[in-house]
Design an enzyme around this catalytic site. Structure first.
Site, PDB file in Angstrom:
ATOM      1  N   ALA A  68       3.565   1.473  -6.659  1.00 49.26           N
ATOM      2  CA  ALA A  68       4.507   2.470  -7.174  1.00 49.26           C
ATOM      3  C   ALA A  68       3.711   3.709  -7.563  1.00 49.26           C
ATOM      4  CB  ALA A  68       5.218   1.902  -8.393  1.00 49.26           C
ATOM      5  N   GLY A 107       3.477  -2.464  -5.963  1.00 51.16           N
ATOM      6  CA  GLY A 107       4.689  -2.233  -5.176  1.00 51.16           C
ATOM      7  C   GLY A 107       4.407  -2.210  -3.683  1.00 51.16           C
ATOM      8  N   GLU A 130      -0.382  -4.970 -11.572  1.00 48.23           N
ATOM      9  CA  GLU A 130       0.466  -4.323 -12.582  1.00 48.23           C
ATOM     10  C   GLU A 130       0.051  -4.659 -14.000  1.00 48.23           C
ATOM     11  OE1 GLU A 130       1.544  -5.645  -9.756  1.00 48.23           O
ATOM     12  OE2 GLU A 130       3.209  -4.464  -8.930  1.00 48.23           O
TER      13      GLU A 130
HETATM   14  N1  3HC Z   1       0.142   6.138  -8.058  1.00 45.92           N
HETATM   15  C1  3HC Z   1      -0.229   7.435  -8.188  1.00 45.92           C
HETATM   16  N2  3HC Z   1      -1.462   7.880  -7.947  1.00 45.92           N
HETATM   17  C2  3HC Z   1      -2.366   6.967  -7.575  1.00 45.92           C
HETATM   18  C3  3HC Z   1      -2.064   5.615  -7.427  1.00 45.92           C
HETATM   19  C4  3HC Z   1      -0.733   5.203  -7.677  1.00 45.92           C
HETATM   20  N3  3HC Z   1      -0.350   3.939  -7.530  1.00 45.92           N
HETATM   21  N4  3HC Z   1      -3.170   4.953  -7.042  1.00 45.92           N
HETATM   22  C5  3HC Z   1      -4.151   5.874  -6.952  1.00 45.92           C
HETATM   23  N5  3HC Z   1      -3.664   7.092  -7.271  1.00 45.92           N
HETATM   24  C6  3HC Z   1      -4.378   8.376  -7.246  1.00 45.92           C
HETATM   25  C7  3HC Z   1      -5.508   8.443  -8.263  1.00 45.92           C
HETATM   26  O1  3HC Z   1      -5.030   8.868  -9.507  1.00 45.92           O
HETATM   27  C8  3HC Z   1      -6.433   9.439  -7.625  1.00 45.92           C
HETATM   28  O2  3HC Z   1      -5.877  10.708  -7.863  1.00 45.92           O
HETATM   29  P1  3HC Z   1      -6.807  12.007  -8.083  1.00 45.92           P
HETATM   30  O3  3HC Z   1      -7.598  12.134  -6.815  1.00 45.92           O
HETATM   31  O4  3HC Z   1      -5.855  13.092  -8.358  1.00 45.92           O
HETATM   32  O5  3HC Z   1      -7.685  11.664  -9.265  1.00 45.92           O
HETATM   33  C9  3HC Z   1      -6.285   9.152  -6.131  1.00 45.92           C
HETATM   34  O6  3HC Z   1      -5.037   8.459  -5.992  1.00 45.92           O
HETATM   35  C10 3HC Z   1      -7.379   8.280  -5.545  1.00 45.92           C
HETATM   36  O7  3HC Z   1      -7.529   7.123  -6.376  1.00 45.92           O
HETATM   37  P2  3HC Z   1      -8.957   6.531  -6.752  1.00 45.92           P
HETATM   38  O8  3HC Z   1      -9.828   7.624  -7.242  1.00 45.92           O
HETATM   39  O9  3HC Z   1      -8.715   5.387  -7.647  1.00 45.92           O
HETATM   40  O10 3HC Z   1      -9.458   6.067  -5.308  1.00 45.92           O
HETATM   41  P3  3HC Z   1     -10.221   4.753  -4.881  1.00 45.92           P
HETATM   42  O11 3HC Z   1     -10.372   4.852  -3.422  1.00 45.92           O
HETATM   43  O12 3HC Z   1     -11.410   4.540  -5.756  1.00 45.92           O
HETATM   44  O13 3HC Z   1      -9.213   3.530  -5.219  1.00 45.92           O
HETATM   45  C11 3HC Z   1      -7.139   2.286  -5.241  1.00 45.92           C
HETATM   46  C12 3HC Z   1      -7.993   3.393  -4.547  1.00 45.92           C
HETATM   47  C13 3HC Z   1      -7.819   0.925  -5.093  1.00 45.92           C
HETATM   48  C14 3HC Z   1      -5.798   2.275  -4.554  1.00 45.92           C
HETATM   49  C15 3HC Z   1      -7.018   2.615  -6.748  1.00 45.92           C
HETATM   50  O14 3HC Z   1      -6.591   3.959  -6.883  1.00 45.92           O
HETATM   51  C16 3HC Z   1      -6.029   1.766  -7.486  1.00 45.92           C
HETATM   52  O15 3HC Z   1      -6.352   0.681  -7.898  1.00 45.92           O
HETATM   53  N6  3HC Z   1      -4.785   2.293  -7.684  1.00 45.92           N
HETATM   54  C17 3HC Z   1      -3.795   1.656  -8.504  1.00 45.92           C
HETATM   55  C18 3HC Z   1      -3.189   0.454  -7.846  1.00 45.92           C
HETATM   56  C19 3HC Z   1      -2.124  -0.136  -8.724  1.00 45.92           C
HETATM   57  O16 3HC Z   1      -2.343  -0.391  -9.893  1.00 45.92           O
HETATM   58  N7  3HC Z   1      -0.938  -0.348  -8.155  1.00 45.92           N
HETATM   59  C20 3HC Z   1       0.152  -0.895  -8.897  1.00 45.92           C
HETATM   60  C21 3HC Z   1       1.000   0.219  -9.401  1.00 45.92           C
HETATM   61  S1  3HC Z   1       2.273  -0.343 -10.465  1.00 45.92           S
HETATM   62  C22 3HC Z   1       3.470  -0.895  -9.421  1.00 45.92           C
HETATM   63  O17 3HC Z   1       3.287  -0.891  -8.234  1.00 45.92           O
HETATM   64  C23 3HC Z   1       4.744  -1.326 -10.077  1.00 45.92           C
HETATM   65  C24 3HC Z   1       5.628  -2.052  -9.118  1.00 45.92           C
HETATM   66  O18 3HC Z   1       5.443  -3.432  -9.271  1.00 45.92           O
HETATM   67  C25 3HC Z   1       7.073  -1.741  -9.374  1.00 45.92           C
END
Ligand code: 3HC
Ligand code: NAI
Length: 715
Positions: A68, A107, A130
């Site tokens: 998400a 998500g 999450e």
């Molecule tokens: N939403 C919005 N922005 C995100 C994002 C997300 N899910 N994931 C990463 N980004 C953004 C970061 O903030 C960063 O932005 P910036 O360049 O402006 O600082 C950019 O994307 C790149 O991210 P990283 O610097 O972290 O890049 P990496 O290559 O090191 O890592 C990744 C990539 C493994 C995808 C890491 O970003 C990550 O772990 N992201 C979060 C994943 C996550 O927690 N997903 C679950 C979200 S909650 C959800 O899905 C709820 C659902 O169940 C309803």
């Protein structure tokens, strides 16, 4: 063959009878409102298109979908909601295939689980992280995952937030098959098309995760697994809100029909979304990604980093060497004499031997890493190093002598770094002819484990040197935070002040055990006196002696810690400190003799002890921390409040779910913090001086977060 295309966050085009929906929302294809809308629209249109026999979901760029859009949390929701989009995908009358590469997280994985078939490339990492954001999988993940892989495996995935490799995901039953290919969108597309064609050739139709029954067939076992997970959560994830909700959602998956389970999941997800922990954890996520947004990185490129020198093989030098060796770089370690060098090498080897013993690395890996370590007792051995980190005794004269030597031997352009905890980096740089090449690289102990690296920028440090420090952090997988020069930089400077507040409470009536308990109750893994015992009381004692001459006489000086040090009670390493460590125990027990010494000191200081509640202790401790942090910001030592948060989250054990001291201050309200400080100032105005920045923000109704935005928005 392509016969239609639309540009958008998710765009659809036909390849023969397969509709390819490409998620194309850089940098990580997060499921923002636009993506959800385009995806829903494309799935819907495919249902009535007679030329489409199957649908393929693929991510553009390096990832499938990272989840998400975290930036949308806490804002008014925009339709369509992700769970609805997932249900729509699952309900498709035509088979839907997801091809996974790079991140398929949160998500993103839930979208894939709503699809009917899944194929993964080697680059794929799958997970439901999450929980790290204070949430639970809220788009059907808690209901579909247990149906596919069983309750125990699903709970493990969701409670740990860990990533599974493509291979592991196939083994677990989360993915149907593996495909070859690089880590880019084109390879994923080719693999996805091949698999979809194969499925069509076999006459495969929709196969819905909601209908999978085998993994939860044995309800009693599944419920027992959920109960065991519930106990584990209560014991080990103390204080966290969402893990128990995850267990509850999985219990619903076992006990309730699918649609009812989805409703339960939704209700629990919304509770998590509303929780202050979600706000704190999401803040921490972005704060950690902001720290590299600094002016120097816009202006300069890092220098090359092929060989690293380390001066000193003590606690820190050895830990730093391990950290550098782990990153695959060679290290040249310089010590005073052969015996000290042997000890330094021994410390490095000891870390690796332990890792081998624990099965974390193989003997070959150990040998390979150690083979990159060379040692010397002459500074001349550092003549080829690109960056040299000094980690000798915390003594200005010793450091000045070392830097004069480094200046003599280092090659032109080599970066010279000091790991000093408190000393003046500008003065250290003055021992060289090139202060532009000098900076502080303040590692935390144990240096091979702790993530934080304060990058201390001196008066003359060049942007290139700073950029090289950040590059080193990247290579070592550390969390870098830019800091200015002052006594203790960001972290230790603030720590000294809230530790002083704790010492004053101790003299005024709270025992060190009460204070530690209150700080643990706040969410820290240990209190300040457990911490002091672990680090060694002698370090703080030396600093207090160094500062004695310049100490402000108006400030109260609590002598209790000195009384313990005078007895040689430095903590764990001497068997006693604030606590007793009988027979080398690592967990201390309260010491009646320490309490007697405290009583004696109270009498000497003329203090009549008074009681402190846990809340009193926490409020004073936090108020001192927040106030000094505001001073650090006001003086430009830290660039932005969220950098201070990162320092405390990654270097000092501040509970992550509270977001860091600045986020916490905003959450309780700066007016309340200021009111606390003003009330404490009535008894001790010299210590409790409200920071001008705190006053300014509180009185204008602003918060620290408003300064983050100002620091990050483009100039
Ligand atoms: N939403 C919005 N922005 C995100 C994002 C997300 N899910 N994931 C990463 N980004 C953004 C970061 O903030 C960063 O932005 P910036 O360049 O402006 O600082 C950019 O994307 C790149 O991210 P990283 O610097 O972290 O890049 P990496 O290559 O090191 O890592 C990744 C990539 C493994 C995808 C890491 O970003 C990550 O772990 N992201 C979060 C994943 C996550 O927690 N997903 C679950 C979200 S909650 C959800 O899905 C709820 C659902 O169940 C309803
Ligand atoms: P330590 O006492 O364990 O090690 C210092 C080492 O430096 C010794 O092995 C000594 O032989 C060597 N040394 C002294 N003079 C030298 C010289 N002229 N040339 C080569 N080697 C020399 O000290 P520790 O704890 O490793 O601290 C080192 C530095 O790191 C200090 O500046 C300290 O403030 C800082 N630091 C310490 C932390 C900690 O938790 N111990 C955390 C962060 C920084």
């Amino acid at each position: 063959m392509t016969d239609s295309s639309t540009a958008g966050a998710a765009h659809a085009r036909r390849e023969d009878d397969i509709l390819v929906i490409t998620l194309d929302h850089p940098p990580v294809n997060a499921l923002s409102a636009d993506v959800r809308r385009d995806l829903a629209h494309a799935i819907d249109a495919a249902q009535s298109d007679p030329q489409v026999r199957a649908i393929l979901l693929v991510g553009a760029g390096k990832n499938f979908i990272a989840g998400a859009d975290i930036r949308e949390f806490g804002k008014p929701p925009k339709p369509p909601a992700l769970p609805d989009v997932c249900n729509q995908i699952e309900a498709s009358a035509k088979p839907v295939v997801a091809v996974l590469h790079g991140a398929a997280l949160g998500g993103g994985l839930e979208v894939a689980l709503a699809a009917h078939y899944r194929v993964a490339l080697p680059s794929a990492k799958l997970g439901l992280p999450e929980v790290n954001l204070g949430l639970l999988p809220g788009a059907g993940g808690t209901q579909r995952t247990p149906r596919l892989i069983g309750a125990a495996a699903a709970l493990d995935l969701m409670l740990s937030g860990k990533h599974l490799s493509a291979n592991a995901a196939v083994k677990a039953g989360l993915v149907d098959t593996l495909a070859d290919g690089e880590g880019d969108g084109d390879s994923a597309l080719a693999a996805g098309l091949a698999y979809t064609r194969q499925l069509l050739a076999q006459g495969a139709g929709p196969r819905r995760s909601r209908d999978a029954t085998a993994a939860l067939a044995d309800k009693a076992t599944a419920l027992a697994q959920a109960a065991a997970a519930g106990e584990h959560v209560a014991k080990t994830l103390r204080g966290l809100y969402s893990p128990a909700k995850i267990v509850e959602a999985v219990r619903a998956a076992i006990e309730q029909p699918f649609d009812e389970g989805l409703r339960t999941e939704r209700a629990l997800f919304l509770q998590c979304l509303d929780s202050p922990q979600r706000a704190g954890l999401v803040h921490a996520f972005f704060a950690e990604r902001e720290t590299t947004k600094i002016p120097e990185l816009k202006a300069a490129r890092p220098r090359r980093l092929d060989t690293i020198g380390v001066v000193g093989g003590g606690t820190m030098g050895a830990g730093i060497a391990v950290s550098v060796l782990d990153a695959g770089l060679p290290v040249v370690m310089v010590e005073q004499d052969d015996a000290a060098l042997e000890r330094g090498r021994g410390r490095v080897a000891q870390v690796y031997d332990l890792l081998v013993k624990k099965g974390r690395i193989t003997q070959e890996e150990r040998d390979a890493r150690l083979s990159r370590l060379t040692g010397a007792t002459s500074y001349d051995a550092l003549d080829n190093a690109d960056l040299i980190i000094e980690a000798v005794f915390e003594d200005m004269d010793v450091k000045l002598a070392v830097f004069a030597q480094l200046d003599r031997v280092a090659k032109p352009g080599a970066v010279l770094a000091t790991n000093t905890s408190y000393l003046d980096v500008n003065r250290i740089a003055s021992a060289t002819r090139g202060p532009a090449d000098v900076l502080g690289l303040h590692f935390f102990s144990p240096a091979n484990i702790m993530k934080l690296l304060e990058i201390v920028v001196g008066e003359h440090t060049s942007p290139e040197t700073v950029a090289t420090g950040f590059e080193l952090a990247r290579k070592l997988r550390k969390t870098p935070v830019r800091a200015g020069v002052c006594d203790g930089f960001i972290g230790n400077r603030i720590l000294a002040v809230h530790r002083q507040a704790a010492d004053m409470m101790m003299e005024d009536g709270a025992s060190p055990y009460d204070i530690d308990a209150a700080v643990r109750e706040f969410g820290y893994p240990m209190g300040p006196y457990q911490m002091a015992d672990l680090a060694g009381g002698d370090i703080g004692w030396a600093t207090r002696k160094r500062r004695a001459a310049t100490r402000d006489p108006a400030l109260r000086y609590v002598q209790i810690p000195d009384r313990l040090c005078e007895r040689g009670w430095f903590g764990q390493k001497t068997g006693r400190g604030f606590y007793l460590y009988a027979d080398g125990a690592r967990v201390g027990t309260p010491d009646p003799e320490v309490l007697a010494i405290i009583d004696e000191e109270r009498r000497r200081a003329g203090v009549t002890p008074r009681p402190f509640t846990q809340e009193d202790i926490q409020r004073r401790y936090l108020a001192a921390m927040i106030n000094e942090a505001a001073n650090v910001l006001h003086q430009g030592i830290a660039l932005r409040p969220s950098d201070v948060d990162v320092v405390f989250l990654s270097g000092y054990g501040f509970p992550r779910y509270r977001g860091g001291p600045m986020h916490y201050a905003d959450s309780v309200g700066l007016d309340r913090v200021l009111a606390d400080i003003r009330s404490y100032a009535k008894e001790d105005p010299a210590f409790w001086k409200p920071s001008p920045l705190l006053v300014q923000l509180a009185e204008s109704g602003r918060n620290f977060a408003s300064l983050n935005q100002a620091a990050t928005s483009p100039a």
